[in-house]
Design a protein around this motif. Structure first.
Motif, mmCIF file in Angstrom:
data_model
loop_
_atom_site.group_PDB
_atom_site.id
_atom_site.type_symbol
_atom_site.label_atom_id
_atom_site.label_comp_id
_atom_site.label_asym_id
_atom_site.label_seq_id
_atom_site.Cartn_x
_atom_site.Cartn_y
_atom_site.Cartn_z
ATOM 1 N N ALA A 115 -6.484 -5.726 5.327
ATOM 2 C CA ALA A 115 -5.549 -4.881 5.975
ATOM 3 C C ALA A 115 -5.893 -4.466 7.463
ATOM 4 O O ALA A 115 -5.050 -4.424 8.269
ATOM 5 C CB ALA A 115 -5.837 -3.594 5.171
ATOM 6 N N VAL A 150 -6.889 4.700 0.292
ATOM 7 C CA VAL A 150 -7.216 3.336 0.304
ATOM 8 C C VAL A 150 -8.349 3.106 -0.912
ATOM 9 O O VAL A 150 -9.207 3.996 -0.771
ATOM 10 C CB VAL A 150 -7.501 2.603 1.609
ATOM 11 N N ARG A 185 -9.808 -4.590 1.860
ATOM 12 C CA ARG A 185 -9.895 -3.812 3.085
ATOM 13 C C ARG A 185 -10.113 -4.596 4.508
ATOM 14 O O ARG A 185 -9.425 -4.488 5.334
ATOM 15 C CB ARG A 185 -11.124 -3.010 2.944
ATOM 16 N N ILE A 245 -4.794 -1.155 -1.241
ATOM 17 C CA ILE A 245 -4.404 -0.764 0.103
ATOM 18 C C ILE A 245 -3.229 0.177 -0.064
ATOM 19 O O ILE A 245 -3.066 1.350 0.719
ATOM 20 C CB ILE A 245 -4.277 -1.571 1.231
ATOM 21 N N LEU A 260 -2.908 6.319 6.573
ATOM 22 C CA LEU A 260 -3.796 5.758 5.472
ATOM 23 C C LEU A 260 -5.192 6.701 5.680
ATOM 24 O O LEU A 260 -5.362 7.162 6.780
ATOM 25 C CB LEU A 260 -4.047 4.370 6.229
ATOM 26 N N LEU A 306 -3.105 -6.395 -1.719
ATOM 27 C CA LEU A 306 -2.797 -5.248 -0.801
ATOM 28 C C LEU A 306 -2.086 -3.951 -1.623
ATOM 29 O O LEU A 306 -2.443 -2.797 -1.406
ATOM 30 C CB LEU A 306 -1.988 -5.742 0.306
ATOM 31 N N LEU A 361 -10.231 3.466 7.255
ATOM 32 C CA LEU A 361 -10.131 1.996 7.088
ATOM 33 C C LEU A 361 -11.086 1.202 7.939
ATOM 34 O O LEU A 361 -10.722 1.462 9.246
ATOM 35 C CB LEU A 361 -8.647 1.452 7.039
ATOM 36 N N ALA A 397 -5.327 2.127 -4.658
ATOM 37 C CA ALA A 397 -4.936 2.887 -3.989
ATOM 38 C C ALA A 397 -4.054 4.066 -4.504
ATOM 39 O O ALA A 397 -3.774 3.849 -5.652
ATOM 40 C CB ALA A 397 -4.022 2.316 -2.896
#
Length: 233
Positions: free
Chosen positions: A179, A32, A176, A211, A227, A207, A230, A59
């Motif tokens: 998310a 991310v 962030r 992300i 991921l 997003l 985060l 991302a």
């Protein structure tokens, strides 16, 4: 199976977060976007590697070595290594050559590899040696303090100390936080209102860019790819 990540906050003004992770049966992750830069060490098949990872403005899909362990220090905004200008590291990295299991070479000196427990002491040594510096204006402005210099000077200092504009940092941070809220189960329409998006398509674009997931995918407890770290500050 996947990428196991553990992280902690820090009382050091130079450190945003300390983290460590290990990989098992995973080949790729979704990295991310982040406004911070990291000093990262990893061990894979008996070999030690190290690099300075720059801020990421979008991302991306990143390879993950199998059965590897990682340790990283994520530095606070405004903290930088002057000999490695962050503007050159945005969406990139700088490899640290030939680290060993005990030490590595940085800016003309040998340093012991830091770990989870001594990261703060290690960074203090970097600061005393002039390897790491911090621009207090950046931290002050981000905390809401009115700057006593011109806007042009603020933007110049932000670019020098972070590699990014204030606008880019705000957008990455909002995505962030979005998310994290969605993963916590907050309804999308509440997130839109809380974080100031124009509408749901605006949130969806944010997003996707920062992300690499949709709101629906963020709610999936068993995603196809893990991921990267985060969190919200």
């Amino acid at each position: 199976m996947g990428l196991d990540i553990e992280s902690r906050s820090s009382g050091s003004p130079y450190i945003e977060r300390v983290w460590r992770s290990s990989s098992r049966d995973v080949e790729q992750m979704t990295a991310v976007a982040t406004a911070h830069w990291d000093l990262v060490f990893w061990k894979h098949r008996g070999q030690v590697s190290a690099s300075v990872q720059g801020p990421e403005t979008r991302a991306s899909q990143a390879p993950v070595p199998e059965d590897a362990t990682f340790f990283g220090i994520s530095f606070s905004l405004g903290t930088a290594m002057p000999h490695l200008p962050l503007g050159r590291l945005v969406d990139g990295s700088a490899e640290i050559p030939d680290p060993t299991h005990r030490s590595f070479w940085l800016k003309g000196s040998t340093w012991h590899l830091p770990d989870w427990d001594n990261a703060e002491a290690f960074v203090r040594r970097l600061v005393r040696a002039g390897v790491v510096e911090r621009d207090p204006l950046v931290a002050a402005v981000l905390s809401g303090a009115p700057p006593d210099v011109s806007e042009r000077t603020v933007q110049r200092r932000f670019l020098a100390a972070t590699g990014l504009t204030r606008g880019a940092i705000r957008q990455i941070d909002r995505a962030r936080r979005t998310a994290v809220l969605i993963q916590e189960g907050v309804p999308v329409h509440d997130v839109i209102h809380r974080l100031g998006y124009f509408d749901q398509p605006h949130l969806a674009r944010s997003l996707s860019r920062y992300i690499g997931r949709t709101a629906t995918q963020l709610g999936d407890r068993k995603p196809a790819r893990p991921l990267s770290l985060l969190y919200t500050t």
